[in-house]
Motif scaffolding. Structure first.
Motif, short mmCIF file in Angstrom:
data_model
loop_
_atom_site.label_atom_id
_atom_site.label_comp_id
_atom_site.label_asym_id
_atom_site.label_seq_id
_atom_site.Cartn_x
_atom_site.Cartn_y
_atom_site.Cartn_z
N THR A 275 -10.39 1.96 -7.57
CA THR A 275 -10.05 0.76 -8.33
C THR A 275 -11.30 0.31 -9.07
O THR A 275 -12.41 0.78 -8.75
CB THR A 275 -9.57 -0.38 -7.40
OG1 THR A 275 -10.70 -0.91 -6.69
CG2 THR A 275 -8.52 0.11 -6.41
N ARG A 280 -10.09 1.46 -2.52
CA ARG A 280 -9.10 0.70 -1.76
C ARG A 280 -8.48 1.62 -0.71
O ARG A 280 -7.80 2.59 -1.06
CB ARG A 280 -8.03 0.15 -2.70
CG ARG A 280 -7.07 -0.84 -2.05
CD ARG A 280 -6.03 -1.31 -3.06
NE ARG A 280 -5.11 -2.27 -2.48
CZ ARG A 280 -5.25 -3.59 -2.55
NH1 ARG A 280 -6.29 -4.08 -3.23
NH2 ARG A 280 -4.39 -4.40 -2.00
N ASP A 282 -5.98 2.17 2.55
CA ASP A 282 -4.77 1.60 3.15
C ASP A 282 -4.96 1.40 4.65
O ASP A 282 -5.37 2.32 5.38
CB ASP A 282 -3.60 2.57 2.89
CG ASP A 282 -2.28 2.03 3.41
OD1 ASP A 282 -2.19 0.80 3.59
OD2 ASP A 282 -1.35 2.82 3.64
N THR A 310 -3.93 -8.68 -1.58
CA THR A 310 -2.95 -8.13 -2.51
C THR A 310 -2.86 -9.02 -3.74
O THR A 310 -2.64 -10.22 -3.63
CB THR A 310 -1.57 -8.03 -1.85
OG1 THR A 310 -1.66 -7.18 -0.71
CG2 THR A 310 -0.55 -7.45 -2.82
N GLU A 313 -0.23 -8.50 -9.38
CA GLU A 313 0.13 -7.30 -10.12
C GLU A 313 0.56 -6.18 -9.17
O GLU A 313 1.56 -5.50 -9.41
CB GLU A 313 -1.05 -6.85 -10.98
CG GLU A 313 -0.72 -5.66 -11.87
CD GLU A 313 -1.84 -5.32 -12.84
OE1 GLU A 313 -1.71 -4.30 -13.53
OE2 GLU A 313 -2.83 -6.07 -12.88
N ASP A 314 -0.19 -6.00 -8.07
CA ASP A 314 0.18 -4.98 -7.08
C ASP A 314 1.52 -5.31 -6.44
O ASP A 314 2.37 -4.44 -6.24
CB ASP A 314 -0.90 -4.87 -6.00
CG ASP A 314 -2.15 -4.18 -6.51
OD1 ASP A 314 -2.06 -3.45 -7.52
OD2 ASP A 314 -3.22 -4.36 -5.90
N ARG A 318 4.95 -3.12 -6.74
CA ARG A 318 5.58 -2.57 -5.54
C ARG A 318 7.05 -2.99 -5.46
O ARG A 318 7.92 -2.19 -5.11
CB ARG A 318 4.83 -3.06 -4.30
CG ARG A 318 5.42 -2.57 -2.98
CD ARG A 318 4.40 -2.73 -1.85
NE ARG A 318 3.98 -4.10 -1.70
CZ ARG A 318 4.64 -5.02 -0.95
NH1 ARG A 318 5.77 -4.68 -0.36
NH2 ARG A 318 4.18 -6.24 -0.84
#
Length: 335
Positions: A275, A280, A282, A310, A313-314, A318
């Motif tokens: 990013t 990033r 998980d 979060t 935009e993410d 999603r």
């Protein structure tokens, strides 16, 4: 829904639902069909009193149609709509005087000045006395930064100036609720900041604001609540902070060896991607200490590691991309 305990003579009773948050507007099972096209499909929407609700969704998701049904401009094919406690569109005459709205762009007379156009709008305000009209018009023009251009003909206005005049028409008198459809369309950065300030002022005064926008950064900066629409349905709604907290947990790692870090993490079955702010990682199935252990043991320099929040935009990607993918898969199964 949250619950609360109620004290009785015999002690503490079983938990009962806490009082619901008062709603400025709500829809239940709302559906709108244009011939063979389903524009909105069984939408249940809650707009809490005093909230700034951002309505998000791709083009064609049903945002504007839902707003038009809230305002009584379009009659739903099925379902119920309430606005400020009134059934819409049957009781629109009781609800709409307390609502200011800018929907699908303003409509003004091109050869009249901005001020003269606003005077015509003000004359139709049922709660604005004739003697108060000039002062209300001047105050609205000043509020949106159009005083200097007030006597110019509307046809000579830029798109941003037209948006400002439309917003001024919605703010001629104090409102309980303001509905804005793409209010920053055509505005420069300074104009966008002004709209943000106006929304903040309305919120501070306890006014409920509904904003439809495609600018996620603006929604994140101004809204307290969000409703995400996709293919005519609401896929998520609630307080913005709660929705962002519900996003996938991740760790943001700052390292000079970013590409190596991603490769190492993926080799160890830990999801990771580059990013602009770093790597990033998980954390859905892997604790943060394990991520750092893998990186350090592999010789990756770690300068900083923070829990990633979060972004809207993410979250939006999603929710909407997930829905689209599911729809595509379903269509494939039927073929």
């Amino acid at each position: 829904m949250t619950s609360t305990a109620v004290e009785t003579g015999a002690g503490i009773s079983d938990e009962v639902p806490a009082p619901a948050v008062p709603l400025a507007a709500r829809t239940r099972g709302v559906r709108k069909v244009y011939r063979s096209t389903v524009a909105v499909d069984h939408v249940d929407l809650d707009v809490p009193e005093g909230a700034v609700l951002g309505m998000l969704g791709p083009n064609g998701s049903g945002k504007t149609t839902t707003i038009r049904m809230l305002l009584g401009l379009v009659r739903p094919t099925a379902g119920e709509v309430e606005l400020l406690g009134h059934t819409m569109p049957e009781e629109s005459a009781h609800a709409l005087p307390d609502v200011g709205a800018l929907v699908e762009g303003p409509g003004f007379h091109p050869f009249l000045s901005g001020r003269d156009n606003l005077l015509r709008f003000a004359a139709a305000e049922p709660r604005l006395a004739s003697s108060a009209i000039p002062g209300a018009v001047d105050a609205a023009l000043d509020r949106v930064g159009l005083t200097a251009a007030a006597r110019r003909r509307y046809k000579g206005y830029s798109l941003g100036m037209k948006q400002r005049l439309g917003l001024a028409s919605a703010l001629l008198v104090p409102r309980r609720m303001v509905v804005l459809d793409e209010p920053t369309n055509g505005l420069d950065p300074a104009g966008t900041r002004e709209i943000r300030r106006i929304i903040a002022d309305l919120h501070a005064d306890g006014v409920t604001v509904v904003v439809s926008s495609h600018l996620l950064a603006e929604v994140e900066a101004t809204c307290t609540h969000v409703a995400v629409l996709q293919s005519g349905t609401v896929v998520a709604q609630g307080e913005l902070a709660d929705l962002l907290e519900s996003g996938n947990a991740a760790l943001l790692v700052r390292t000079p060896d970013a590409e190596q870090a991603v490769e190492v993490l993926r080799e160890n079955r830990i999801g990771a991607r580059l990013t602009p702010d770093g790597v990033r990682a998980d954390l859905t199935a892997t604790p943060a200490p394990r991520v750092l252990q893998v990186l350090v043991q592999s010789g990756v320099e770690v300068h900083e590691a923070t829990r990633a929040r979060t972004g809207l935009e993410d979250l939006f990607a999603r929710l909407t991309e997930g829905e689209s993918a599911a729809g595509d898969e379903a269509e494939g199964d039927q073929s």
